[in-house]
Design a protein around this motif. Structure first.
Motif, PDB file in Angstrom:
ATOM      1  N   GLU A  44     -35.321  47.215 -43.934  1.00 38.47           N
ATOM      2  CA  GLU A  44     -34.765  45.898 -44.539  1.00 38.47           C
ATOM      3  C   GLU A  44     -36.186  44.737 -44.726  1.00 38.47           C
ATOM      4  O   GLU A  44     -35.972  44.283 -45.788  1.00 38.47           O
ATOM      5  N   THR A  45     -36.694  44.758 -43.670  1.00 37.99           N
ATOM      6  CA  THR A  45     -37.860  43.736 -43.805  1.00 37.99           C
ATOM      7  C   THR A  45     -38.890  44.156 -44.819  1.00 37.99           C
ATOM      8  O   THR A  45     -39.210  43.153 -45.578  1.00 37.99           O
ATOM      9  N   SER A  47     -38.331  45.998 -47.448  1.00 38.19           N
ATOM     10  CA  SER A  47     -37.422  45.863 -48.884  1.00 38.19           C
ATOM     11  C   SER A  47     -37.710  44.543 -49.230  1.00 38.19           C
ATOM     12  O   SER A  47     -37.701  44.096 -50.295  1.00 38.19           O
ATOM     13  N   LYS A  48     -37.495  43.603 -48.266  1.00 37.16           N
ATOM     14  CA  LYS A  48     -37.480  41.999 -48.699  1.00 37.16           C
ATOM     15  C   LYS A  48     -38.852  41.653 -49.192  1.00 37.16           C
ATOM     16  O   LYS A  48     -38.996  40.566 -49.818  1.00 37.16           O
ATOM     17  N   ASN A  49     -39.761  42.360 -48.902  1.00 34.61           N
ATOM     18  CA  ASN A  49     -41.175  42.118 -49.404  1.00 34.61           C
ATOM     19  C   ASN A  49     -41.725  42.868 -50.403  1.00 34.61           C
ATOM     20  O   ASN A  49     -42.910  43.135 -50.816  1.00 34.61           O
ATOM     21  N   ASP A  52     -39.687  49.843 -52.070  1.00 31.06           N
ATOM     22  CA  ASP A  52     -38.270  50.154 -52.461  1.00 31.06           C
ATOM     23  C   ASP A  52     -38.822  51.872 -52.368  1.00 31.06           C
ATOM     24  O   ASP A  52     -39.791  52.467 -52.974  1.00 31.06           O
TER      25      ASP A  52
END
Length: 108
Positions: A44-45, A47-49, A52
């Motif tokens: 998740e961390t 992906s936030k950056n 994908d």
């Protein structure tokens, strides 16, 4: 950021191997769940950056996203589909930083 992400991809691979190995072994489920929780938070961390995963399994082979390392015979309806993923691929902000290593179905 790309250089850091490239260095973290093997960590993701090893996390996934460890989870699979722990599930196959007789390890207490609490350890598996704990590792999965840390893995999910890590992904998740990333992906936030902008990181994908490239969806590959059962998708149409695209050399822009997939690197075919094996082929298998296929029925007409399965032709040019990815049938197995050996290593996940990733994009960073829509740029491919590692293509998926895959097995592709071909018509003989």
């Amino acid at each position: 950021l790309e250089e850091v992400m490239l260095q973290l991809l093997p960590v993701i691979d090893n996390f996934e191997r460890a989870i699979d190995s722990f599930k196959e072994g007789s390890l207490d489920i609490k350890y598996v769940e704990g590792l999965e929780m840390v893995y999910k938070n890590f992904i998740e961390t990333l992906s936030k950056n902008g990181l994908d995963e490239i969806e590959a399994l059962n998708s149409t082979f695209d050399p822009n996203f997939h690197h075919a390392v094996m082929q298998m015979e296929a029925e007409e309806e399965d032709e040019n589909l990815v049938k197995e993923v050996f290593q996940k691929g990733y994009t960073l902000n829509s740029k491919v930083i590692r293509p998926s290593m895959v097995k592709v179905a071909i018509k003989s």
